[in-house]
Motif scaffolding. Structure first.
Motif, PDB file in Angstrom:
ATOM      1  N   PRO A 471      36.185  48.297  37.486  1.00 31.80           N
ATOM      2  CA  PRO A 471      35.564  49.506  38.048  1.00 31.80           C
ATOM      3  C   PRO A 471      34.535  49.214  39.129  1.00 31.80           C
ATOM      4  O   PRO A 471      34.406  49.979  40.082  1.00 31.80           O
ATOM      5  CB  PRO A 471      34.922  50.174  36.827  1.00 31.80           C
ATOM      6  N   ASP A 472      33.793  48.100  39.002  1.00 33.57           N
ATOM      7  CA  ASP A 472      32.778  47.773  40.009  1.00 33.57           C
ATOM      8  C   ASP A 472      33.341  46.945  41.162  1.00 33.57           C
ATOM      9  O   ASP A 472      32.602  46.544  42.067  1.00 33.57           O
ATOM     10  CB  ASP A 472      31.590  47.043  39.376  1.00 33.57           C
ATOM     11  N   LYS A 473      34.634  46.676  41.157  1.00 33.87           N
ATOM     12  CA  LYS A 473      35.339  45.944  42.209  1.00 33.87           C
ATOM     13  C   LYS A 473      34.873  44.498  42.361  1.00 33.87           C
ATOM     14  O   LYS A 473      35.146  43.856  43.371  1.00 33.87           O
ATOM     15  CB  LYS A 473      35.211  46.674  43.554  1.00 33.87           C
ATOM     16  N   LYS A 474      34.210  43.973  41.351  1.00 34.80           N
ATOM     17  CA  LYS A 474      33.729  42.595  41.418  1.00 34.80           C
ATOM     18  C   LYS A 474      34.698  41.604  40.780  1.00 34.80           C
ATOM     19  O   LYS A 474      34.532  40.398  40.932  1.00 34.80           O
ATOM     20  CB  LYS A 474      32.371  42.476  40.732  1.00 34.80           C
ATOM     21  N   THR A 475      35.670  42.100  40.037  1.00 35.58           N
ATOM     22  CA  THR A 475      36.597  41.220  39.326  1.00 35.58           C
ATOM     23  C   THR A 475      38.034  41.684  39.546  1.00 35.58           C
ATOM     24  O   THR A 475      38.338  42.872  39.411  1.00 35.58           O
ATOM     25  CB  THR A 475      36.295  41.206  37.817  1.00 35.58           C
ATOM     26  N   LEU A 476      38.875  40.748  39.878  1.00 34.07           N
ATOM     27  CA  LEU A 476      40.310  41.001  39.978  1.00 34.07           C
ATOM     28  C   LEU A 476      41.001  40.118  38.944  1.00 34.07           C
ATOM     29  O   LEU A 476      40.715  38.916  38.857  1.00 34.07           O
ATOM     30  CB  LEU A 476      40.834  40.673  41.373  1.00 34.07           C
ATOM     31  N   LEU A 499      35.252  34.704  47.405  1.00 30.27           N
ATOM     32  CA  LEU A 499      35.282  34.465  45.965  1.00 30.27           C
ATOM     33  C   LEU A 499      34.100  33.623  45.503  1.00 30.27           C
ATOM     34  O   LEU A 499      33.734  32.632  46.144  1.00 30.27           O
ATOM     35  CB  LEU A 499      36.579  33.765  45.570  1.00 30.27           C
ATOM     36  N   ARG A 500      33.517  34.005  44.394  1.00 29.04           N
ATOM     37  CA  ARG A 500      32.456  33.229  43.760  1.00 29.04           C
ATOM     38  C   ARG A 500      33.044  32.189  42.819  1.00 29.04           C
ATOM     39  O   ARG A 500      32.549  31.064  42.716  1.00 29.04           O
ATOM     40  CB  ARG A 500      31.509  34.164  43.005  1.00 29.04           C
ATOM     41  N   ASN A 538      36.399  36.194  40.461  1.00 27.76           N
ATOM     42  CA  ASN A 538      35.076  36.805  40.501  1.00 27.76           C
ATOM     43  C   ASN A 538      34.576  36.806  41.938  1.00 27.76           C
ATOM     44  O   ASN A 538      34.491  35.747  42.575  1.00 27.76           O
ATOM     45  CB  ASN A 538      34.105  36.035  39.604  1.00 27.76           C
ATOM     46  N   TYR A 539      34.250  37.998  42.445  1.00 28.53           N
ATOM     47  CA  TYR A 539      33.817  38.132  43.829  1.00 28.53           C
ATOM     48  C   TYR A 539      32.297  38.099  43.935  1.00 28.53           C
ATOM     49  O   TYR A 539      31.575  38.390  42.989  1.00 28.53           O
ATOM     50  CB  TYR A 539      34.387  39.419  44.425  1.00 28.53           C
TER      51      TYR A 539
END
Length: 540
Positions: A471-476, A499-500, A538-539
């Motif tokens: 939902p927060d667009k930080k994880t794919l 990417l982190r 993880n972005y």
């Protein structure tokens, strides 16, 4: 309509990344395949478009039929706590997941065959369902179903928030034949004057469990496989005509309103997807979407405020080959969209002998991993073709009898006296490959994640997968299955500079969701032979 493939050199990856409080757009992607090398033929390009979105995921579940009531009541504390951890824990310690982090749990309201003992006619003791309602007196004893209540409380402790109370049979006290299996064939095994009593019993159970444990059932599912006659005393069950189903739903809706419960009704639990669309060989027991979920339907439920806009079905029988897996699920998906409802897949295990010989090795030759890989195939089909928002496995734990292996279980129980011994005497347990494969989905695709477009170059259908954005667009999250005998490499069109971290979690004959950190310098991911691999991006 789904978008068709685009010229990959012309595609722009429009992935909004949260960076220092502002959104930035990724640069155009590089070609998907590197310059030719000796192993480049094994690299499969993957296209992911996070702006093309499908269903929002709500839960991955399993049920507490039948063994959890025995294990939760009679097994020693250490063993049953460890089993609960395997099912519900989301914790990853030193690269090893403690469990598969189920986000939902299905609690069966037994029909009382356990209370009847041998007079229930159900010979297999561990297939008898306990009931809060005494089958002789009709009195309710809330100390019953103790083992099931144990796992219910454990699920809540581990953070599960999605609960379904479901019924397979009305209490034997209310049935026409006084049993929890049916002698009414295609009709409901419920006395004519007990529809309101049965509805009130279900809502009172929800009310009392919420009061005692603070667990609110999101849904009540009052029927189970109404297209089946359930005349053999192998387990509890009852058939239902559509008219009888409608009558019970009407009473249940009124009871929920009267008691002001925060719960909704799930309708369907069709024995297979086809009965959502037609009635085929089961007259007056099919056409569930058209008859129940449209304003012109003969038994329209749209006027009942407590009925969820969800059709439910089991993934049985129409799962034997790719062509069938795809076609029927796409038909059901389209019908659900036309009716503006969601779809839940609420029960599957590897039932029957209809699996195509070119797509499954056969039960005699199959390893536990072969069966787990087929589980991955069915989950993929239900998510990618039917667009289901919730996916449920059937029995969370059981004993491997008759060389069934892991066809019907996630956790294998080992009774002290052997597979035909008394499970109530305790024993040991072992997680199976099926548990970990389900975990490749349930542990990482959390409630609220949205499935996004993902295309895999896969003419041979040995490699397939789906992707999901948080939902927060930080994880794919991408989940791949490699069903081939050789390792494969996939190359998704991701901008690695944003990417982190990248982590993979692999299930194979030798791995149990094993974690491995990947370098962020490349998007390529290796898929070992005969494996399911979850990739977590993880972005920044």
């Amino acid at each position: 309509m789904r978008k068709t493939g685009l010229n990959r050199n012309a595609i722009m990856l429009l992935f909004p990344i949260l960076l220092f409080g502002s959104f930035v757009t990724a640069s155009p992607i590089a070609p998907l395949i590197d310059s030719p090398t000796t192993d480049s033929v094994s690299i499969r390009p993957v296209f992911i478009d996070v702006d093309t979105r499908y269903q929002t995921m709500e839960s991955f579940m399993a049920s507490d039929c039948w063994m959890p009531n025995i294990v939760g009541q009679d097994w020693d504390k250490k063993h049953k706590e460890n089993i609960a951890k395997l099912l519900f824990s989301s914790k990853i310690t030193k690269g090893s997941p403690e469990g598969i982090g189920l986000s939902g749990w299905r609690f069966v309201l037994g029909g009382g065959s356990y209370n009847q003992g041998d007079s229930s006619d159900i010979s297999q003791i561990d297939r008898r369902g306990e009931s809060f309602m005494d089958p002789q007196t009709g009195e309710i004893d809330w100390t019953r179903q103790r083992g099931q209540r144990y796992f219910l409380k454990k699920a809540k402790k581990y953070g599960v928030k999605n609960f379904v109370l479901f019924s397979i049979s009305p209490p034997a006290f209310m049935t026409k034949n006084g049993k929890a299996y049916s002698s009414a064939g295609a009709h409901a095994n419920l006395k004519e004057d007990c529809y309101d009593d049965f509805a009130d019993y279900m809502t009172e159970t929800v009310k009392q469990i919420n009061k005692k444990y603070g667990i609110n059932f999101n849904f009540i599912s009052p029927l189970n496989e109404p297209q089946y006659d359930w005349e053999k005393p192998a387990q509890e069950g009852s058939g239902w005509q559509n008219e009888e189903s409608y009558r019970l739903i009407r009473e249940l809706d009124a009871s929920i309103t009267k008691k002001r419960l925060q719960t909704n009704i799930l309708f369907g639990e069709a024995v297979s997807y086809k009965y959502l669309l037609d009635e085929d060989d089961k007259p007056n027991r099919g056409h569930l979407i058209q008859d129940f979920f449209t304003s012109t339907g003969k038994y329209s439920l749209l006027k009942f405020p407590n009925v969820a806009s969800v059709a439910t079905a089991h993934s049985y029988w129409l799962d034997g080959d790719w062509a069938t897996l795809k076609s029927i699920r796409e038909d059901v998906r389209d019908a659900a969209k036309s009716a503006n409802i969601r779809l839940f897949q609420t029960e599957w295990s590897m039932l029957g002998d209809h699996y195509h010989k070119d797509e499954f090795v056969g039960f005699e030759q199959a390893s536990y991993m072969d069966i787990a890989l087929y589980l991955a195939k069915v989950i993929h089909a239900d998510l990618a073709y039917a667009d289901v928002s919730s996916w449920s496995y059937w029995t969370s734990m059981d004993v491997d009898r008759y060389n069934h292996k892991n066809r019907f279980l996630l956790i294998e129980l080992h009774p002290k006296d052997g597979v035909f011994g008394n499970v109530r005497e305790g024993g040991d347990y072992s997680p199976t490959a099926s548990l970990w494969v389900l975990g490749n989905y349930s542990l990482f695709i959390r409630p609220g994640y949205v499935r996004v477009k993902m295309d895999v170059n896969n003419k041979d259908q040995d490699v397939f997968g789906t992707s999901y954005i948080s939902p927060d667009k930080k994880t794919l999250v991408s989940v791949y299955t490699n069903n081939s005998e050789k390792s494969q490499t996939v190359s998704p069109n991701l901008d690695v500079s944003s990417l982190r971290s990248i982590y993979t979690y692999t299930t194979s004959a030798h791995s149990k969701l094993n974690e491995e950190q990947q370098h962020t310098s490349s998007s390529k991911i290796k898929l070992p032979a005969k494996s399911v691999v979850t990739v977590k991006y993880n972005y920044r």
